[in-house]
Design a protein around this motif. Structure first.
Motif, PDB file in Angstrom:
ATOM      1  N   PHE A 120     -33.280  56.354  51.885  1.00 54.99           N
ATOM      2  CA  PHE A 120     -33.910  57.589  52.380  1.00 54.99           C
ATOM      3  C   PHE A 120     -34.217  57.445  53.873  1.00 54.99           C
ATOM      4  CE2 PHE A 120     -37.570  60.189  53.413  1.00 54.99           C
ATOM      5  CZ  PHE A 120     -37.288  61.407  52.804  1.00 54.99           C
ATOM      6  N   ARG A 121     -34.825  56.324  54.221  1.00 54.94           N
ATOM      7  CA  ARG A 121     -35.196  56.057  55.611  1.00 54.94           C
ATOM      8  C   ARG A 121     -33.953  55.978  56.498  1.00 54.94           C
ATOM      9  NH1 ARG A 121     -35.756  51.389  58.605  1.00 54.94           N
ATOM     10  NH2 ARG A 121     -37.238  51.542  60.330  1.00 54.94           N
ATOM     11  N   ALA A 122     -32.947  55.255  56.045  1.00 62.42           N
ATOM     12  CA  ALA A 122     -31.719  55.118  56.829  1.00 62.42           C
ATOM     13  C   ALA A 122     -31.049  56.471  57.027  1.00 62.42           C
ATOM     14  CB  ALA A 122     -30.770  54.144  56.134  1.00 62.42           C
ATOM     15  N   ASP A 123     -31.020  57.290  55.975  1.00 65.03           N
ATOM     16  CA  ASP A 123     -30.410  58.616  56.073  1.00 65.03           C
ATOM     17  C   ASP A 123     -31.155  59.475  57.093  1.00 65.03           C
ATOM     18  OD1 ASP A 123     -28.585  60.685  55.261  1.00 65.03           O
ATOM     19  OD2 ASP A 123     -30.240  61.573  54.111  1.00 65.03           O
ATOM     20  N   PHE A 124     -32.495  59.435  57.037  1.00 66.04           N
ATOM     21  CA  PHE A 124     -33.300  60.204  57.992  1.00 66.04           C
ATOM     22  C   PHE A 124     -32.968  59.785  59.419  1.00 66.04           C
ATOM     23  CE2 PHE A 124     -36.887  60.721  60.803  1.00 66.04           C
ATOM     24  CZ  PHE A 124     -37.269  62.031  60.587  1.00 66.04           C
ATOM     25  N   PHE A 125     -33.035  58.486  59.687  1.00 69.77           N
ATOM     26  CA  PHE A 125     -32.849  58.031  61.063  1.00 69.77           C
ATOM     27  C   PHE A 125     -31.396  58.148  61.519  1.00 69.77           C
ATOM     28  CE2 PHE A 125     -37.106  56.169  60.558  1.00 69.77           C
ATOM     29  CZ  PHE A 125     -37.685  56.726  61.685  1.00 69.77           C
ATOM     30  N   ASN A 126     -30.446  58.081  60.616  1.00 72.67           N
ATOM     31  CA  ASN A 126     -29.057  58.330  61.012  1.00 72.67           C
ATOM     32  C   ASN A 126     -28.900  59.757  61.520  1.00 72.67           C
ATOM     33  OD1 ASN A 126     -28.095  55.786  60.496  1.00 72.67           O
ATOM     34  ND2 ASN A 126     -27.425  56.256  58.419  1.00 72.67           N
ATOM     35  N   SER A 127     -29.469  60.717  60.799  1.00 71.27           N
ATOM     36  CA  SER A 127     -29.412  62.111  61.237  1.00 71.27           C
ATOM     37  C   SER A 127     -30.185  62.301  62.534  1.00 71.27           C
ATOM     38  CB  SER A 127     -30.012  63.035  60.164  1.00 71.27           C
ATOM     39  OG  SER A 127     -29.260  62.980  58.994  1.00 71.27           O
ATOM     40  N   TYR A 128     -31.338  61.688  62.605  1.00 65.70           N
ATOM     41  CA  TYR A 128     -32.220  61.819  63.776  1.00 65.70           C
ATOM     42  C   TYR A 128     -31.539  61.272  65.027  1.00 65.70           C
ATOM     43  CZ  TYR A 128     -36.719  61.447  66.259  1.00 65.70           C
ATOM     44  OH  TYR A 128     -37.751  61.569  67.147  1.00 65.70           O
ATOM     45  N   GLU A 129     -31.000  60.073  64.920  1.00 64.05           N
ATOM     46  CA  GLU A 129     -30.385  59.444  66.087  1.00 64.05           C
ATOM     47  C   GLU A 129     -29.056  60.096  66.451  1.00 64.05           C
ATOM     48  OE1 GLU A 129     -30.450  55.338  65.013  1.00 64.05           O
ATOM     49  OE2 GLU A 129     -32.631  55.294  65.090  1.00 64.05           O
ATOM     50  N   ARG A 130     -28.310  60.553  65.453  1.00 64.27           N
ATOM     51  CA  ARG A 130     -27.053  61.254  65.730  1.00 64.27           C
ATOM     52  C   ARG A 130     -27.370  62.540  66.503  1.00 64.27           C
ATOM     53  NH1 ARG A 130     -24.828  60.847  60.971  1.00 64.27           N
ATOM     54  NH2 ARG A 130     -25.919  62.623  60.141  1.00 64.27           N
ATOM     55  N   GLY A 131     -28.416  63.221  66.115  1.00 66.47           N
ATOM     56  CA  GLY A 131     -28.822  64.448  66.798  1.00 66.47           C
ATOM     57  C   GLY A 131     -29.281  64.187  68.226  1.00 66.47           C
ATOM     58  N   LEU A 132     -29.981  63.100  68.429  1.00 67.11           N
ATOM     59  CA  LEU A 132     -30.463  62.792  69.780  1.00 67.11           C
ATOM     60  C   LEU A 132     -29.294  62.540  70.728  1.00 67.11           C
ATOM     61  CD1 LEU A 132     -33.522  60.461  69.084  1.00 67.11           C
ATOM     62  CD2 LEU A 132     -33.538  62.875  69.729  1.00 67.11           C
ATOM     63  N   LYS A 133     -28.204  61.994  70.199  1.00 65.79           N
ATOM     64  CA  LYS A 133     -27.036  61.745  71.048  1.00 65.79           C
ATOM     65  C   LYS A 133     -26.352  63.049  71.431  1.00 65.79           C
ATOM     66  CE  LYS A 133     -26.238  57.161  69.208  1.00 65.79           C
ATOM     67  NZ  LYS A 133     -25.566  56.395  68.175  1.00 65.79           N
ATOM     68  N   ILE A 134     -26.456  64.049  70.542  1.00 67.17           N
ATOM     69  CA  ILE A 134     -25.824  65.350  70.813  1.00 67.17           C
ATOM     70  C   ILE A 134     -26.620  66.120  71.850  1.00 67.17           C
ATOM     71  CG2 ILE A 134     -25.254  67.596  69.798  1.00 67.17           C
ATOM     72  CD1 ILE A 134     -24.666  66.020  67.171  1.00 67.17           C
ATOM     73  N   GLU A 135     -27.949  66.040  71.767  1.00 67.08           N
ATOM     74  CA  GLU A 135     -28.794  66.815  72.699  1.00 67.08           C
ATOM     75  C   GLU A 135     -28.671  66.366  74.136  1.00 67.08           C
ATOM     76  OE1 GLU A 135     -32.447  68.771  70.338  1.00 67.08           O
ATOM     77  OE2 GLU A 135     -32.842  66.861  71.236  1.00 67.08           O
TER      78      GLU A 135
END
Ligand SMILES: [Zn+2]
Length: 135
Positions: A120-135
């Motif tokens: 759960f934690r890994a999934d959250f942070f994968n989405s979070y960090e992937r999004g930060l790279k896009i922004e």
């Protein structure tokens, strides 16, 4: 006290903290922001004053069961309310943000009980960090 963002709640739970008290959810709502999953927005927030929501007729989050989302109050309408300084817009955002956190905590609780909190934690942070790279 003072821990109210999803990423910080997640880190707190990982370290065994099971009670939080913070004004973050209501404060950001009063400033016209919706808390959302990192799968919805990289920063985990929608800034409703942004013009990109002018004609966005989707709910704040598709899978949310808060009063605002389940009653079809769209991002465009909430943006209008926020820009017009109608208090109802801030109330809708507050209801959404509080429900978002309730569901997020319940999802973490379920992940712990099902022995999949690490995923759960890994999934959250994968989405979070992937999004930060896009922004
Ligand atoms: Zn909602």
């Amino acid at each position: 006290m003072g821990v109210g963002t999803a990423d910080h709640l997640l880190e707190g739970v990982m370290r065994g903290v099971d009670m939080f008290d913070c004004v973050f959810a209501t404060r950001v709502a009063r400033n016209g922001m919706a808390m959302v999953s990192p799968k919805t927005a990289a920063s985990c927030r929608l800034v409703m004053k942004n013009s990109c929501y002018t004609e966005d007729f989707s709910p704040l989050e598709n899978d949310c069961d808060c009063y605002a989302c389940k009653n079809n109050f769209t991002r465009a309408y909430i943006r209008h309310l926020v820009r017009a300084e109608e208090i109802f817009g801030l109330r809708l955002l507050t209801l959404h943000n509080l429900r978002y956190l309730q569901k997020f905590m319940a999802d973490m609780r379920a992940a712990i009980l099902e022995d999949r909190f690490s995923d759960f934690r890994a999934d959250f942070f994968n989405s979070y960090e992937r999004g930060l790279k896009i922004e």
